[in-house]
Design an enzyme around this catalytic site. Structure first.
Site, mmCIF file in Angstrom:
data_model
loop_
_atom_site.group_PDB
_atom_site.id
_atom_site.type_symbol
_atom_site.label_atom_id
_atom_site.label_comp_id
_atom_site.label_asym_id
_atom_site.label_seq_id
_atom_site.Cartn_x
_atom_site.Cartn_y
_atom_site.Cartn_z
ATOM 1 N N ASP A 141 0.854 -1.186 0.000
ATOM 2 C CA ASP A 141 0.000 0.000 0.000
ATOM 3 C C ASP A 141 0.895 1.242 0.000
ATOM 4 O O ASP A 141 1.867 1.320 0.756
ATOM 5 C CB ASP A 141 -0.898 -0.014 1.241
ATOM 6 C CG ASP A 141 -1.970 1.050 1.188
ATOM 7 O OD1 ASP A 141 -3.051 0.762 0.665
ATOM 8 O OD2 ASP A 141 -1.703 2.173 1.679
ATOM 9 N N ASN A 152 -3.077 13.140 -2.552
ATOM 10 C CA ASN A 152 -4.220 13.641 -3.318
ATOM 11 C C ASN A 152 -4.710 14.979 -2.782
ATOM 12 O O ASN A 152 -4.999 15.908 -3.545
ATOM 13 C CB ASN A 152 -5.360 12.626 -3.287
ATOM 14 C CG ASN A 152 -5.249 11.577 -4.378
ATOM 15 O OD1 ASN A 152 -4.670 11.819 -5.428
ATOM 16 N ND2 ASN A 152 -5.799 10.407 -4.126
ATOM 17 N N HIS A 167 -5.621 15.302 -7.514
ATOM 18 C CA HIS A 167 -5.791 13.929 -8.015
ATOM 19 C C HIS A 167 -4.928 13.641 -9.245
ATOM 20 O O HIS A 167 -4.573 12.486 -9.490
ATOM 21 C CB HIS A 167 -7.263 13.674 -8.329
ATOM 22 C CG HIS A 167 -8.109 13.555 -7.099
ATOM 23 N ND1 HIS A 167 -8.152 12.407 -6.341
ATOM 24 C CD2 HIS A 167 -8.918 14.460 -6.475
ATOM 25 C CE1 HIS A 167 -8.965 12.588 -5.317
ATOM 26 N NE2 HIS A 167 -9.435 13.824 -5.368
ATOM 27 N N ASP A 174 -2.722 10.387 -9.568
ATOM 28 C CA ASP A 174 -2.718 9.459 -10.704
ATOM 29 C C ASP A 174 -1.310 9.265 -11.257
ATOM 30 O O ASP A 174 -0.921 8.164 -11.657
ATOM 31 C CB ASP A 174 -3.637 9.980 -11.817
ATOM 32 C CG ASP A 174 -5.105 9.840 -11.464
ATOM 33 O OD1 ASP A 174 -5.421 9.137 -10.483
ATOM 34 O OD2 ASP A 174 -5.952 10.422 -12.181
ATOM 35 N N GLU A 189 -4.830 2.577 -4.015
ATOM 36 C CA GLU A 189 -3.365 2.673 -3.977
ATOM 37 C C GLU A 189 -2.740 1.364 -3.505
ATOM 38 O O GLU A 189 -1.598 1.339 -3.042
ATOM 39 C CB GLU A 189 -2.937 3.826 -3.055
ATOM 40 C CG GLU A 189 -3.224 3.626 -1.575
ATOM 41 C CD GLU A 189 -4.617 4.047 -1.147
ATOM 42 O OE1 GLU A 189 -4.804 4.295 0.059
ATOM 43 O OE2 GLU A 189 -5.514 4.134 -2.017
#
Length: 297
Positions: free
Chosen positions: A178, A186, A191, A195, A221
């Site tokens: 993770d 974010n 965002h 990404d 994630e």
């Protein structure tokens, strides 16, 4: 037989496909009507026997197949070859019909029908072989897309589930990794940056995947890692974690928390790996925790 024009996208009269389709249907009606009319004019109606009706059914079926081929939304050349082959076959049947009604000499009709029949079959065989290749290629593309995560390019959850089923009855190591503090990335950078971090991480992980190491994005994630060679699992996990942490994602340092569980042949280890991941997070993140140990590896 119902020749109702139903698909406007294909059959609109203004489009070349629509005009071609209608022209073929009109041609069949004109030719069939002409053969029947000539047979009546020359008083050959007594030859309207079983052979004539067989040819009539063949013409109707071929016309229906040609018409249906215009429903295929493809510009592939083999589709045009297929239609031409069917059209030759259609004319071969019309000539046979005319021969059966004695409008043409039987030998002449047989010769002309054969001359049309041979290239028709060759075209249909050629287009059929090309169609098989086309379908197989597109099927593989669709399967690949359905098994691939669009953002990272890694295998997706569906592919992971398939691999987990393959792992049943086998020994291996399952890891859940993770990205640490991804929500903060974010919230702080937006965002788009989130990404980008996922794409960069996916690119790193994809380079580390091989026949013995399967890596997928399991959601958000989170990434799942299946290691088939459990003897080198510890080294492999450390290499994966280090490789991600060493790369700078636009001045954002990315670290991973990893939960590791080794499964025996009759066991399932994915839930144990999840539990180990939670322990790694509670212990401060940026670490690898084994399901049977609470220690930084």
């Amino acid at each position: 037989m119902n020749f109702k024009i139903s698909n406007k996208l294909v059959y609109e009269a203004e489009t070349p496909k629509g005009l071609l389709c209608r022209s073929i249907i009109i041609y069949v009606f004109i030719m069939t009507g002409s053969v029947l009319a000539l047979s009546l004019i020359f008083r050959n109606a007594d030859r309207l026997n079983f052979y004539f009706f067989i040819n009539s059914c063949t013409v109707s079926i071929l016309t229906w197949i040609i018409r249906k081929s215009f429903n295929i939304k493809s510009e592939e050349k083999h589709l045009a070859v297929f239609r031409i082959g069917l059209f030759f076959l259609l004319n071969s049947s019309l000539v046979s019909m005319a021969g059966g009604l004695a409008l043409l000499e039987r030998d002449v009709a047989s010769l002309v029908a054969a001359v049309l029949y041979i290239p028709a079959i060759l075209m249909i065989i050629y287009s059929f072989n090309r169609f098989i290749k086309y379908v197989n290629h597109n099927y593989q593309s669709v399967v690949s897309l359905s098994m691939t995560d669009e953002l990272t390019g890694l295998p997706n959850r569906r592919h992971l589930n398939s691999k987990l089923r393959e792992m049943e009855g086998r020994v291996g190591t399952i890891c859940i990794a993770d990205i640490d503090h991804f929500k903060k990335i974010n919230d702080t950078y937006g965002h788009e940056m989130g990404d980008k971090v996922l794409r960069n991480t996916g690119a790193i992980l994809s380079r580390l995947a091989n026949e013995g190491v399967f890596i997928s994005r399991s959601g958000g994630e989170e990434f799942a890692i299946i290691i088939f060679d459990s003897l080198n699992a510890g080294e492999t996990v450390r290499k994966i974690k280090t490789s991600v942490s060493e790369v700078c994602n636009s001045k954002i340092k990315v670290t991973l928390s990893v939960g590791v569980a080794t499964k025996q042949a009759a066991e399932s280890a994915d839930s144990a790996a999840d539990e180990a991941l939670y322990r790694a997070k509670r212990a401060g993140r940026n670490r690898i925790v084994h399901a049977s140990k609470y220690s930084k590896l």
